[in-house]
Structure formats: C-alpha cells, structure tokens
Design a protein around this motif. Structure first.
Motif, PDB file in Angstrom:
ATOM      1  N   VAL A  16       0.937  -1.135   0.123  1.00 18.99           N
ATOM      2  CA  VAL A  16      -0.140   0.091  -0.195  1.00 18.99           C
ATOM      3  C   VAL A  16       0.868   1.255   0.110  1.00 18.99           C
ATOM      4  O   VAL A  16       0.346   2.353  -0.380  1.00 18.99           O
ATOM      5  CB  VAL A  16      -0.830  -0.006   1.241  1.00 18.99           C
ATOM      6  N   VAL A  17       2.270   1.100   0.361  1.00 20.82           N
ATOM      7  CA  VAL A  17       3.149   2.177   0.155  1.00 20.82           C
ATOM      8  C   VAL A  17       4.195   1.710  -0.966  1.00 20.82           C
ATOM      9  O   VAL A  17       4.153   0.586  -1.090  1.00 20.82           O
ATOM     10  CB  VAL A  17       3.776   2.531   1.483  1.00 20.82           C
ATOM     11  N   ALA A  18       4.661   2.796  -1.333  1.00 16.47           N
ATOM     12  CA  ALA A  18       5.679   2.402  -2.535  1.00 16.47           C
ATOM     13  C   ALA A  18       6.678   1.602  -2.090  1.00 16.47           C
ATOM     14  O   ALA A  18       7.205   1.998  -1.075  1.00 16.47           O
ATOM     15  CB  ALA A  18       6.095   3.958  -2.943  1.00 16.47           C
ATOM     16  N   THR A  19       7.174   0.468  -2.627  1.00 18.65           N
ATOM     17  CA  THR A  19       8.034  -0.512  -2.296  1.00 18.65           C
ATOM     18  C   THR A  19       9.032  -0.667  -3.519  1.00 18.65           C
ATOM     19  O   THR A  19       8.650  -0.798  -4.653  1.00 18.65           O
ATOM     20  CB  THR A  19       7.576  -1.771  -1.933  1.00 18.65           C
ATOM     21  N   THR A  20      10.292  -0.706  -3.142  1.00 14.65           N
ATOM     22  CA  THR A  20      11.243  -1.061  -4.196  1.00 14.65           C
ATOM     23  C   THR A  20      11.655  -2.651  -4.279  1.00 14.65           C
ATOM     24  O   THR A  20      11.983  -3.073  -5.489  1.00 14.65           O
ATOM     25  CB  THR A  20      12.601  -0.342  -4.078  1.00 14.65           C
ATOM     26  N   THR A  21      11.889  -3.404  -3.167  1.00 11.98           N
ATOM     27  CA  THR A  21      12.245  -4.767  -3.390  1.00 11.98           C
ATOM     28  C   THR A  21      11.119  -5.902  -3.315  1.00 11.98           C
ATOM     29  O   THR A  21      10.237  -5.570  -2.370  1.00 11.98           O
ATOM     30  CB  THR A  21      13.183  -4.915  -2.403  1.00 11.98           C
ATOM     31  N   PHE A  22      11.115  -6.860  -4.132  1.00 11.86           N
ATOM     32  CA  PHE A  22      10.214  -7.930  -3.769  1.00 11.86           C
ATOM     33  C   PHE A  22      10.913  -9.403  -4.064  1.00 11.86           C
ATOM     34  O   PHE A  22      11.442  -9.764  -5.322  1.00 11.86           O
ATOM     35  CB  PHE A  22       9.184  -7.972  -5.039  1.00 11.86           C
ATOM     36  N   PRO A  23      10.995 -10.034  -2.998  1.00 10.14           N
ATOM     37  CA  PRO A  23      11.526 -11.412  -2.875  1.00 10.14           C
ATOM     38  C   PRO A  23      11.033 -12.390  -3.890  1.00 10.14           C
ATOM     39  O   PRO A  23       9.971 -12.364  -4.049  1.00 10.14           O
ATOM     40  CB  PRO A  23      11.907 -11.464  -1.415  1.00 10.14           C
ATOM     41  N   ALA A  24      11.859 -13.126  -4.127  1.00  4.42           N
ATOM     42  CA  ALA A  24      11.291 -14.464  -5.117  1.00  4.42           C
ATOM     43  C   ALA A  24      11.595 -15.513  -3.906  1.00  4.42           C
ATOM     44  O   ALA A  24      12.568 -15.890  -3.527  1.00  4.42           O
ATOM     45  CB  ALA A  24      12.195 -14.892  -6.305  1.00  4.42           C
ATOM     46  N   THR A  25      10.334 -15.965  -3.381  1.00  9.50           N
ATOM     47  CA  THR A  25      10.352 -17.145  -2.561  1.00  9.50           C
ATOM     48  C   THR A  25      10.747 -18.766  -3.165  1.00  9.50           C
ATOM     49  O   THR A  25      10.357 -19.464  -2.336  1.00  9.50           O
ATOM     50  CB  THR A  25       9.115 -17.215  -1.742  1.00  9.50           C
ATOM     51  N   PHE A  26      11.343 -18.730  -4.197  1.00  8.48           N
ATOM     52  CA  PHE A  26      11.544 -20.006  -4.852  1.00  8.48           C
ATOM     53  C   PHE A  26      12.872 -19.820  -5.274  1.00  8.48           C
ATOM     54  O   PHE A  26      13.358 -18.582  -5.675  1.00  8.48           O
ATOM     55  CB  PHE A  26      10.935 -20.432  -5.878  1.00  8.48           C
TER      56      PHE A  26
END
Length: 483
Positions: A16-26
């Motif tokens: 809901v807030v601007a985010t830069t990092t998104f992990p791959a959980t695989f």
C-alpha cells in the motif's frame, strides 16, 4: 536426503506504500529466471539481486526504481534448457547432480503451473487454438445468452403481458396470428391494418413476390438489391472532368479533351490521357486525327462533341457532329464504336475556325474575346428576336452584357427568354434589366444570364425607341458535369 514440496514458483505482494524490493520465495538458477507482473501487466524495468551457492540462489530479489504499489506477482519464467552434461567415468559431485535435478524440477513445476491454467479439451479430443479476441467474444456471448434466457423465461411466464414496454411474448403473437388466419373476430386488427377475417385483396404480396430468389430471406434480399443496383445504373448519367480546350499548337482547328470519364446508365467510358481531335477533317480513330462525323467544317457553325466507346476494348474516342442529339450523329465512319453522350461543344467564326474559349466547372463556357452581337441595333416597344453567338439547336443560358440609349427622358429595356412569350418593358409592366434612362440620350447598362431558344435567339423590347448594344461573354451548355 532432503525433498521439496509442491511449488507453483509464484510470490505475490500488494504493497500500500511505494516499495522497491520484492523477494522471489523460490530458488532460481539464473537472474533471467524471474518475471514480474504489476496489476496484471508484465514489467521489465527491474533488476535482480541474488547470490549463488553451488549454482542455486535462494535469496533473489526483484528491485524497482522508482518504488511501486499495486498487485505485484514475482513468478518463475525459466526457459527449459540443459546447462550441464556429465562425462562418462568422470567424478560426479553431489552438488552438480542436485543442481541438475533441482533445475529440472523447477522447469517442471512452472510447466505444471501453466498447464493447470490452460484451456483443456475432453480426453480423446484435440484442443483448439483461441486468441484473446476469441475468449473475449465468448465471454460477451455468454453474457448475452444469459440475458436472453432470462428474458425468454419471463415471456414464458407472462404470455399475455408486456415483458418489456411494447414487447409481448411470441406465444401471444402466435395465438393472435392463428385467430386472424382462421377468421378472427370482427373488429380485431390484422397485420395489414384490416379488420375481421384475413382474405386476399388487391395490392397484397403474392407468394411469388415473397419468395424472390431461391425462396429464402437472404436470396430475396439479394434479388431486391440487384434490382436496386440495376435501376440505379439506369438513372446515373454524367461527366467527370473531360474538360475541353483549344489545342495550344493548333487552336483554330484542334480541340483537346482532358482525362476523365462519362456515364450513361450502365455504359461507362474513361479517357485516361488528353485526347486531341481535329475539326477540319473527317473522323479517324486516335488522338490528333480528324474528328468530324461527315461533311466539311463551315463558317459560324455549331459542332457538338460526343464521347465514343470502342466495343472491343472499351477505350475512349470522340467525334464532332452538327447534330444536337446522339441519334442524329452520322455513324458511317464509326463502325465498332458506341456513341455514348455529348460532352461539349465548339463554335466556329466567319473564317470557319474555332472560337477561342475557356470551359469552367459545370459546363460554363467563356469566350476569350467577347462577341458583339448587337451594335447600335434599333429597338422599340415592339418585341423582336435577337440572334446571339451561342450553340444552335439547343437551349443554352447566354451570358450577356448590354447597353441602351434613347431620346426619351425616362425609359427602360428588357431582354428575356423567348419561352416567356412577348413581354412589355417598363416599371408598370414586366420590368427591365438594361437599367433605366433618366436623361434624354444618355445610356443605361445591365447584364444577365438568359436562356435562348433552340435557334440561338433571345427577345428584346424597349420602353421607348432607341439603340441597343449586346456583348456575348459565353454561355452555359448543360452536358452533365457536376464540377
């Protein structure tokens, strides 16, 4: 020994807030193994940060700059490929074997994931190929079908009532049709607004008319459309371009016909390039050759120009004739050609040469040098015909300028269409168009476009005796040019 659990290789986020990092959980085996969707749209403006141990990364992160919000999906998109091959008899490290098997497992997991979300045909049948448009249309058609089914259900329950304003169920109309067909009741309106029993009357459609074509609605409509096209072709007649002009090299004897086409009913002929015809020579096919249907060119003559269509190949040519009608053209020299339509006219002077002219839109002819058709002609209150330099044998609208003088202190003059009969000049009678003299022996001037008779004449009448001058600037000869 260790095992893995089923995995669709998808990680979802909804910041809901601007985010830069998104992990791959695989696990991944190459930075290119990751794809990202943001709000359902695949994005490519990210980088992958990861560390690899024995060829496998378990900490890969997709990094966006600037930061984003929305529904984010990080998914595995590894292209199936083999990245290792073991040599017979050589040592086989366990990490290398595990890497090969883990890579294969990841590719199978992604394939299984995509199979689950794909279209499936029943066992024993081949699957179809569907575009995005096909799927969208299917969804739309399903919605329409559902709405139609709901409406049909309402009609089934309410046979005698309006289900929607002005619409009743088919059952209602079927019963009414049956009533009217077998006799009905006096006062009950029929489909053709008659009352009582439906019986054949004059003007009703016959079974032959209803079953036009092969007896189907489609064939009947096709037959009617063919009738319309056929009728329309008979009504169309006109000229597009085909502008006439004096030939630059031989203006006294040759006429140039610019490119264009002419149509009469279903007959069409097109001139693809400028064609030149010679008036002082009998007709020979082709540009630059003689163009007269018969005889020799004469002084002060009228020569109508007709479009020709060659029967064998549909090509264009033209012929001059003194006849004002297609039927009057002498066709002795025109074997193999059809006379289509008059496309213009040329006039000769006292020397039997073509008067220079300019043809403007809508068949408007202007002489390069105005012709003085009346020079101090005596006029009076007695109406008389006046001959002009215009085509003979047809009615044209002459473009005239005139000047009138009289010893009377007040007098006017009128020049008009002979079809109006005998008019009387003057403000108390039929008016005037040559101005009005207010001082004895002074001059009045005027101008106008006036229809002639087929003998090149207009009528003139003065309010008082005097003299008249007339200049003919040209004429309108309607052949059918729309522009």
């Amino acid at each position: 020994m260790s095992t893995t659990t089923p995995d669709d290789r998808i990680s979802t986020y909804n910041p809901v807030v601007a985010t830069t990092t998104f992990p791959a959980t695989f696990p991944i085996f190459d930075n290119a193994d990751i794809g990202v969707l943001v709000d359902g749209v695949e994005r490519f403006d990210f980088t992958v940060i990861s560390t690899y141990v024995d060829g496998i990364s378990n900490d890969a992160v997709a990094v966006f700059s600037p930061a984003i919000t929305g529904e984010v999906m990080v998914f595995g998109k590894r292209s199936p490929r083999r990245s290792s091959r073991f040599v017979n008899g050589a040592p086989l490290p366990m990490w290398a074997l595990n890497l090969a098997i883990d890579t294969l497992e990841a590719e199978l997991q992604e394939a299984s994931r995509d199979v689950v979300r794909s279209h499936k045909a029943p066992y024993g049948e081949e699957g179809g190929v569907f575009t995005a448009l096909d799927i969208g249309n299917a969804q739309e058609n399903a919605a329409i079908a559902a709405a139609s089914a709901a409406l049909a259900a309402k009609w089934a329950e309410n046979g005698d009532l309006d289900v929607t304003p002005g619409h009743r169920a088919s059952e209602y109309w079927a019963r009414k049709a049956q009533e009217w067909a077998i006799g009905g009741v006096a006062g009950v309106g029929s489909f053709n607004s008659r009352t009582g029993a439906v019986t054949a009357q004059a003007g009703d459609y016959t079974s032959v008319q209803v079953s036009r074509g092969a007896g189907t609605v489609e064939s009947a409509l096709a037959a009617i459309e063919a009738d319309i096209v056929s009728t329309k072709s008979l009504l169309l007649s006109g000229i597009e371009d085909l502008i006439l002009s004096n030939n630059a090299g031989n203006p006294n004897t040759h006429i140039d016909i610019a490119a264009g086409k002419v149509r009469v009913g279903s007959v069409v002929v097109a001139n693809l390039a400028t064609l030149t015809k010679r008036l002082n020579g009998t007709w020979v096919a082709g540009s630059g050759n003689g163009g007269l249907d018969t005889g020799a060119v004469a002084a002060n003559g009228t020569y109508f120009l007709y479009a020709l269509r060659k029967v064998s190949d549909g090509s264009f040519d033209a012929v001059f004739s003194t006849s004002a009608t297609v039927a009057g053209v002498n066709v002795t020299l025109l074997a193999g050609y059809t006379v289509v339509k008059c496309i213009g006219v040329a006039l000769t002077n006292a020397s039997s040469t073509i008067r220079p002219f300019v043809l403007s839109p809508r068949d408007d002819y202007t002489f390069v040098t105005p012709v003085k058709d009346a020079v101090s002609v005596a006029v009076s209150a007695v109406s008389a015909l006046l001959a002009l330099t215009v085509p003979n044998g047809v009615k044209v609208k002459a473009k005239l300028r005139f000047q009138y003088t009289s010893a009377a202190t007040t007098a006017s003059m009128l020049i008009h269409d002979p079809a109006q009969g005998t008019l009387v000049a003057g403000i108390g009678n039929d008016g005037g168009n040559v101005g009005a003299i207010q001082v004895a022996s002074s001059y009045a001037v005027g101008s106008g476009d006036i229809w002639t008779n087929i003998s090149k004449q207009v009528r003139q009448v003065a309010g008082a005796s005097g003299s008249l001058w007339v200049w003919t600037d040209g004429f309108h000869f309607p052949c059918g040019r729309n522009a």
